[in-house]
Motif scaffolding. Sequence first.
Motif, PDB file in Angstrom:
ATOM      1  N   LEU A   1      -2.711   1.540 -10.266  1.00 57.53           N
ATOM      2  CA  LEU A   1      -2.151   0.939  -8.716  1.00 57.53           C
ATOM      3  C   LEU A   1      -1.978   3.020  -8.231  1.00 57.53           C
ATOM      4  N   ALA A   2      -2.011   3.762  -7.687  1.00 62.07           N
ATOM      5  CA  ALA A   2      -1.661   4.697  -6.786  1.00 62.07           C
ATOM      6  C   ALA A   2      -0.466   4.620  -6.725  1.00 62.07           C
ATOM      7  N   LEU A   3       1.092   5.736  -7.014  1.00 68.22           N
ATOM      8  CA  LEU A   3       2.621   6.015  -6.861  1.00 68.22           C
ATOM      9  C   LEU A   3       2.995   5.135  -5.715  1.00 68.22           C
ATOM     10  N   LYS A   4       3.752   4.656  -5.574  1.00 66.83           N
ATOM     11  CA  LYS A   4       4.367   4.464  -4.338  1.00 66.83           C
ATOM     12  C   LYS A   4       3.452   2.293  -3.729  1.00 66.83           C
ATOM     13  N   SER A   5       2.681   2.260  -5.433  1.00 61.25           N
ATOM     14  CA  SER A   5       2.002   0.624  -4.658  1.00 61.25           C
ATOM     15  C   SER A   5       3.156  -0.153  -5.614  1.00 61.25           C
ATOM     16  N   ASP A   6       3.337  -1.775  -4.662  1.00 62.44           N
ATOM     17  CA  ASP A   6       4.164  -2.793  -5.788  1.00 62.44           C
ATOM     18  C   ASP A   6       2.864  -3.688  -5.516  1.00 62.44           C
ATOM     19  N   TYR A   7       3.157  -4.199  -6.462  1.00 64.31           N
ATOM     20  CA  TYR A   7       3.044  -6.024  -6.376  1.00 64.31           C
ATOM     21  C   TYR A   7       4.004  -6.700  -6.579  1.00 64.31           C
ATOM     22  N   HIS A   8       3.884  -8.273  -6.011  1.00 67.23           N
ATOM     23  CA  HIS A   8       5.271  -9.167  -5.538  1.00 67.23           C
ATOM     24  C   HIS A   8       4.383 -10.307  -6.028  1.00 67.23           C
ATOM     25  N   LEU A   9       5.119 -10.601  -6.406  1.00 70.03           N
ATOM     26  CA  LEU A   9       4.212 -12.799  -7.060  1.00 70.03           C
ATOM     27  C   LEU A   9       5.852 -12.936  -6.276  1.00 70.03           C
ATOM     28  N   PHE A  10       5.551 -13.972  -5.040  1.00 67.29           N
ATOM     29  CA  PHE A  10       6.185 -14.651  -4.580  1.00 67.29           C
ATOM     30  C   PHE A  10       5.896 -16.274  -4.813  1.00 67.29           C
ATOM     31  N   LYS A  11       7.224 -16.623  -4.745  1.00 66.04           N
ATOM     32  CA  LYS A  11       7.043 -18.521  -3.918  1.00 66.04           C
ATOM     33  C   LYS A  11       6.068 -18.362  -2.142  1.00 66.04           C
TER      34      LYS A  11
ATOM     35  N   LYS B   1       0.791  -1.380   0.107  1.00 65.66           N
ATOM     36  CA  LYS B   1      -0.253  -0.066   0.209  1.00 65.66           C
ATOM     37  C   LYS B   1       0.662   1.285  -0.157  1.00 65.66           C
ATOM     38  N   PRO B   2       0.675   2.461  -0.507  1.00 63.44           N
ATOM     39  CA  PRO B   2       0.720   3.919  -0.499  1.00 63.44           C
ATOM     40  C   PRO B   2       1.036   4.159   0.409  1.00 63.44           C
ATOM     41  N   PRO B   3       2.837   4.375   1.110  1.00 67.27           N
ATOM     42  CA  PRO B   3       2.364   5.069   2.855  1.00 67.27           C
ATOM     43  C   PRO B   3       1.348   6.535   2.733  1.00 67.27           C
ATOM     44  N   SER B   4       0.722   6.820   4.302  1.00 70.63           N
ATOM     45  CA  SER B   4      -0.533   7.904   4.238  1.00 70.63           C
ATOM     46  C   SER B   4       0.689   8.624   4.741  1.00 70.63           C
ATOM     47  N   GLY B   5       1.772   8.708   4.706  1.00 71.92           N
ATOM     48  CA  GLY B   5       2.017  10.421   5.076  1.00 71.92           C
ATOM     49  C   GLY B   5       2.130  10.184   6.280  1.00 71.92           C
ATOM     50  N   LYS B   6       1.981   9.506   7.253  1.00 71.19           N
ATOM     51  CA  LYS B   6       1.728   9.786   8.679  1.00 71.19           C
ATOM     52  C   LYS B   6       2.509   8.357   9.603  1.00 71.19           C
ATOM     53  N   GLY B   7       3.739   8.355   8.942  1.00 74.91           N
ATOM     54  CA  GLY B   7       4.924   7.538   9.732  1.00 74.91           C
ATOM     55  C   GLY B   7       4.446   6.236   9.149  1.00 74.91           C
ATOM     56  N   ASP B   8       4.433   5.422   8.777  1.00 77.81           N
ATOM     57  CA  ASP B   8       3.197   4.025   8.628  1.00 77.81           C
ATOM     58  C   ASP B   8       4.843   3.200   8.413  1.00 77.81           C
ATOM     59  N   ASN B   9       4.510   1.758   9.068  1.00 76.62           N
ATOM     60  CA  ASN B   9       6.054   0.931   8.981  1.00 76.62           C
ATOM     61  C   ASN B   9       5.954   0.626   8.208  1.00 76.62           C
ATOM     62  N   TRP B  10       6.590   0.122   7.113  1.00 72.64           N
ATOM     63  CA  TRP B  10       6.809  -0.158   5.770  1.00 72.64           C
ATOM     64  C   TRP B  10       6.507  -2.121   6.386  1.00 72.64           C
ATOM     65  N   ASN B  11       6.162  -2.493   6.990  1.00 72.19           N
ATOM     66  CA  ASN B  11       5.263  -3.785   7.290  1.00 72.19           C
ATOM     67  C   ASN B  11       3.992  -3.604   7.695  1.00 72.19           C
TER      68      ASN B  11
END
Lengths: 98, 229
Positions: B76-86, B38-48
């Motif tokens: 998608l909004a800026l700063k979004s990612d999709y990851h497809l992992f095992k 998710k894009p950060p909210s700008g309120k000091g989100d923890n990346w996790n």
Amino acid sequence: APLNTKPVEAPQPSAALQSLKSARFLTAINPALYPSSINSPNPALNSAVAAKGKSFKYDSAFLMQFQKVFTEKPSMEFESQIKALIGDGDAGSARSAS
Amino acid sequence: NSDKKPEASEEQITVFHDKDNFNVKHPLMHKWTLWFTKPPSGKGDNWNDLLKEVITFNSVEEFWGVYNNIAPTSELALKSDYHLFKEGVRPEWEDVQNKHGGKWSYQFKNKHAVPIDELWLQVMLAAIGETLEEEGDGELMGVVVNVRKGFYRVGVWTRTIGKSIPGGGDGDVAGGKGRSIEKGKDILMNIGKKFKDVLKLPEGEVVEFSGHTDSAHSGSTRAKAKYTV
């Protein structure tokens, strides 16, 4: 007409979703299985280990044939999960910060 | 019951025969988990807290059920990612299975000119179809797309940077002592070339490989490339 505020009956999974959940996994790639309009998986991809019958490599052209065929959500809750996780996809939340 | 005709009861009906009433599906060689940042909210989100597990699937049919019901990358909004992992691998370099690894990556800087939805789809299909590496390579961990202000970046993460890793064993496996440096490098280069093909990049464009810890220590994802194709 007045709004019907009675709770609606729980929706039933679609036939496609039921099939997805109950279908068995193919145990080997069988080019003879497919309708004539469908290209089977490229046999060269799996030939090296075909004897073991455990190789399921699929080329992009084969996989793309599913795109318009299986369009059902993968679970009853998927739509609400996605809304909670990703949002509804409208670009209103796009930020200009980098 | 031995009188039963197995042919009749075991007729295989694929989704191509009947999209609503099929009884066999196509297995993937691995289970894959889709993650979303998710894009950060700008309120000091923890990346996790921003990294969200969406769903794990193991059939071709289910992959398309997922893909057809989520927003394409271009929306998608800026700063979004999709990851497809095992399955079982978190899409972060700190994960114990990633921390000795690296990634091939390429940035598309002209966001409006690049068909990112089609390219990201092809990258995912190459991952789940197991065509980015050869039998026994054991390098592929996952694929990722980053949506940023000035670019889209697409990446392929590998278990190693082409050499043995702690706990990698003695065999000729990814990270094993039995795999020569030359072979380890060849495998990574081969993955890079296949990735470049999937992205339909012209010969003159450069796709870069870097180790995750190189990136982390330099405080930037633009660390010096270790390999290029």
